[in-house]
Write a protein that holds these residues in place. Structure first.
Motif, short mmCIF file in Angstrom:
data_model
loop_
_atom_site.label_atom_id
_atom_site.label_comp_id
_atom_site.label_asym_id
_atom_site.label_seq_id
_atom_site.Cartn_x
_atom_site.Cartn_y
_atom_site.Cartn_z
N TRP A 9 5.12 21.61 10.68
CA TRP A 9 6.80 20.78 10.62
C TRP A 9 6.63 20.85 9.11
O TRP A 9 7.31 19.05 8.67
N ALA A 10 5.70 20.90 8.49
CA ALA A 10 5.36 20.19 6.48
C ALA A 10 5.68 18.76 6.60
O ALA A 10 5.78 17.68 6.00
N ALA A 11 4.63 17.70 7.46
CA ALA A 11 4.22 16.69 7.49
C ALA A 11 3.42 16.77 7.05
O ALA A 11 2.07 17.01 5.90
N ARG A 12 3.33 15.41 6.47
CA ARG A 12 2.82 14.63 5.36
C ARG A 12 1.84 13.39 5.25
O ARG A 12 2.47 12.37 5.41
N GLY A 13 0.76 13.17 5.31
CA GLY A 13 0.12 11.73 6.20
C GLY A 13 0.49 10.53 5.07
O GLY A 13 0.76 10.72 4.40
N GLY A 14 0.56 9.74 5.80
CA GLY A 14 0.12 8.30 5.33
C GLY A 14 -0.08 8.13 3.84
O GLY A 14 0.19 7.35 2.70
N THR A 37 17.04 15.09 10.57
CA THR A 37 16.48 13.59 10.77
C THR A 37 16.52 13.07 11.46
O THR A 37 15.32 12.49 12.79
N THR A 38 18.06 13.11 12.52
CA THR A 38 17.75 12.52 14.26
C THR A 38 17.37 13.34 14.76
O THR A 38 16.74 12.19 16.02
N ALA A 39 17.61 14.80 14.69
CA ALA A 39 17.00 15.23 15.91
C ALA A 39 15.47 15.14 15.96
O ALA A 39 14.38 15.15 17.36
N LEU A 40 14.85 14.33 15.27
CA LEU A 40 13.29 14.94 14.77
C LEU A 40 13.47 13.46 15.36
O LEU A 40 11.67 13.28 15.76
N HIS A 41 14.23 12.64 14.71
CA HIS A 41 13.75 11.43 15.13
C HIS A 41 13.78 11.09 17.03
O HIS A 41 13.01 10.31 17.45
N HIS A 42 14.62 11.83 17.40
CA HIS A 42 14.52 11.50 18.73
C HIS A 42 12.94 12.34 19.64
O HIS A 42 12.93 12.07 20.39
N VAL A 43 12.83 13.88 18.72
CA VAL A 43 11.69 14.35 19.23
C VAL A 43 10.66 13.03 19.20
O VAL A 43 9.36 13.01 19.92
N LEU A 44 10.41 12.77 18.28
CA LEU A 44 8.96 11.53 17.83
C LEU A 44 9.30 9.99 18.72
O LEU A 44 8.25 9.63 19.46
N THR A 45 10.23 9.73 18.53
CA THR A 45 10.08 8.25 19.41
C THR A 45 10.04 9.07 21.44
O THR A 45 9.32 8.35 22.39
N THR A 97 11.47 22.30 19.38
CA THR A 97 11.36 22.55 20.77
C THR A 97 9.55 22.41 21.14
O THR A 97 8.83 21.78 21.28
N ALA A 98 9.25 23.36 19.83
CA ALA A 98 7.56 23.44 19.61
C ALA A 98 7.15 22.27 19.02
O ALA A 98 6.28 21.87 19.67
N LEU A 99 8.37 21.11 18.45
CA LEU A 99 6.95 20.20 18.30
C LEU A 99 7.08 19.07 18.90
O LEU A 99 6.16 18.54 19.03
N SER A 100 8.26 19.55 19.80
CA SER A 100 8.01 18.40 20.97
C SER A 100 6.77 19.07 21.82
O SER A 100 6.13 18.23 22.48
N ARG A 101 6.12 20.25 22.09
CA ARG A 101 5.18 20.38 22.90
C ARG A 101 4.22 20.58 22.33
O ARG A 101 3.34 19.73 23.05
N ALA A 102 3.94 21.11 20.99
CA ALA A 102 2.52 20.22 20.60
C ALA A 102 2.15 18.89 20.24
O ALA A 102 1.19 17.94 20.70
N LEU A 103 3.98 17.44 20.38
CA LEU A 103 2.86 16.23 20.48
C LEU A 103 2.73 15.84 21.25
O LEU A 103 2.08 15.52 22.25
N ALA A 104 3.70 16.80 22.91
CA ALA A 104 2.79 16.77 24.03
C ALA A 104 1.43 16.81 24.10
O ALA A 104 0.66 16.46 25.04
N ALA A 105 1.17 18.23 23.61
CA ALA A 105 0.11 18.18 24.41
C ALA A 105 -1.25 17.51 23.40
O ALA A 105 -1.99 17.39 23.70
N LEU A 106 -0.92 17.01 21.83
CA LEU A 106 -2.20 16.20 22.33
C LEU A 106 -1.61 14.65 22.21
O LEU A 106 -3.11 14.20 22.17
N THR A 107 -1.07 14.81 23.19
CA THR A 107 -0.59 12.87 23.49
C THR A 107 -1.24 13.47 25.29
O THR A 107 -0.76 12.00 25.80
N ALA A 108 -1.68 14.66 25.95
CA ALA A 108 -1.70 14.26 27.57
C ALA A 108 -2.55 13.99 27.82
O ALA A 108 -3.23 13.05 28.33
N ALA A 109 -4.09 14.74 26.83
CA ALA A 109 -5.22 14.17 27.09
C ALA A 109 -5.47 12.81 26.70
O ALA A 109 -4.77 11.69 26.21
#
Length: 404
Positions: free
Chosen positions: A337-342, A285-293, A389-401
């Motif tokens: 990444w087994a996400a569950r929306g708020g 979870t610490t690693a996930l926190h780093h990727v997200l922030t 790494t895949a999560l980091s790249r996915a977030l980068a692709a979604l936020t680059a545009a």
């Protein structure tokens, strides 16, 4: 105040993450009891309840077997507790997705009060008082407040002073407090985290509940416990809850009860597994926190359990260019990444908030998950590195545009 209503077209659930391999010691006890043909009596037999009392004694809560009830999972236990308390339910927003459905099945009103900025698991005390008073004004007098210490979905632990204020507010309004302490043994830094049970603050008004699958048992072995106050009122609530459990006619299977009783005794193998699980969840979870922030999300640092709760509202502009304007769409994009929306946790569906968990990184089969258990540093395993790494790249692709 927010009163919830059933969603007429709920989103389908994502595939649930697969848990860690079954501890051989527990598997052996289950196999040894496989010939038992009788079920546990409703609420659990004396050996199981005695073991559960010892479990809580070791955590600083004086407990006798007569204060305990066992059930085949957290959902039937909550259903019985809500039915016995007989009134509307107040939940933090966000909170575990398991809290509201049993109340709805009973036709109970569910009211939500927002959590403070510092942590999840309990409502802001002033918001709690306002929620209760408005609910009474609408003819839905609450009888139950559910707290989560430590919390799912946020992975945080409320400060003792916050908890004390909420307990005082609950006592002032005459509410039963159900304290979900499922993850209390999964603190990431147990020596640096002050964790108190509401039962230490309101000994006569708090029922402590725990789903044993988070720590002592495999994910597929449903068993949950409730500890009632040692008071006349507590005994009355326990009796009413037991009557509901008896009416449900879904007792713990006998062989499972034998394995649960053994696990509650916490032999060395079980203690070691719990400590290992806590360490793995902390690292992942610490690693996930780093990727997200790093991607620009807001996220409280996780302190316990296997989940964390990210707010991608600062990234709304670029996400909108991909058609992501609410939590359901965010969940779909981060499904690998087994996400569950708020929205699943009672949060505003239009908010860009999502829960992620360590379970999604463990691997797809028993061999990979066993490697995680055995690894001194799970972050050195290729399948975990690739997932992060895949999560980091996915977030980068979604936020680059949309940048600039």
């Amino acid at each position: 105040m927010q009163r919830t209503a059933p969603d007429p077209r709920p989103e389908p659930d994502p595939d649930p993450p697969v848990g860690l391999p079954v501890l051989p010691d527990l598997a052996a006890h289950l196999a040894a009891a496989a010939g038992r043909t009788d079920a546990e009596p409703p609420g659990g037999g004396a050996p199981l309840r005695t073991a559960a009392a010892g479990h809580w004694e070791r955590r600083g809560l004086a407990t006798g077997p007569g204060q305990i009830l066992a059930a085949p999972g957290a959902t039937p236990l909550l259903l019985a507790l809500y039915a016995a308390a007989d009134g509307a339910v107040v939940l933090p927003r966000p909170c575990s997705e398991s809290y509201a459905p049993p109340a709805r099945l009973l036709g109970r009103a569910v009211h939500r009060a927002p959590v403070p900025a510092e942590s999840g698991g309990l409502p802001d005390p002033f918001a709690l008082l306002e929620t209760v008073r408005r609910a009474r004004g609408h003819g839905d007098p609450p009888r139950v407040l559910v707290l989560s210490v430590p919390d799912d979905p946020t992975g945080t632990c409320p400060a003792p002073e916050q908890l004390h204020e909420v307990c005082e507010a609950a006592a002032e309004e005459g509410l039963w407090v159900l304290s979900d302490e499922t993850r209390r043994d999964l603190l990431h830094e147990p020596h640096d985290t002050v964790l108190l049970s509401p039962a230490e603050m309101l000994p006569g008004e708090v029922v402590v509940i725990t789903d044993l699958r988070a720590t002592l048992l495999p994910a597929s072995w449903p068993a949950a416990l409730a500890r009632f106050p040692d008071t006349r009122r507590g005994a009355e609530l326990r009796t009413a809850t037991l009557e509901v459990l008896a009416e449900l006619r879904t007792p713990l299977p006998g062989p499972l009860a034998c394995a649960v009783t053994h696990a509650l005794g916490e032999p060395d193998t079980v203690r070691a597994r719990t400590a290992t699980v806590a360490r793995i969840h902390s690292v992942l979870t610490t690693a996930l926190h780093h990727v997200l922030t790093e991607a620009g999300a807001l996220c409280r640092p996780p302190r316990a359990g296997s989940h964390l709760y990210a707010d991608l509202e600062p990234l709304r502009r670029p996400l909108t260019t991909h058609g992501i304007v609410e939590s359901t769409a965010l969940e779909r994009e981060l499904a690998p990444w087994a996400a569950r929306g708020g929205h699943r946790f009672g949060d505003d569906p239009g908010a860009l908030r999502v829960r992620l968990g360590a379970e999604a990184l463990l691997g797809a089969d028993q061999e990979l998950r066993q490697r995680v258990l055995d690894a001194p540093d799970p972050l050195q395993l290729p399948h975990i590195t690739e997932a992060l790494t895949a999560l980091s790249r996915a977030l980068a692709a979604l936020t680059a545009a949309g940048d600039g």
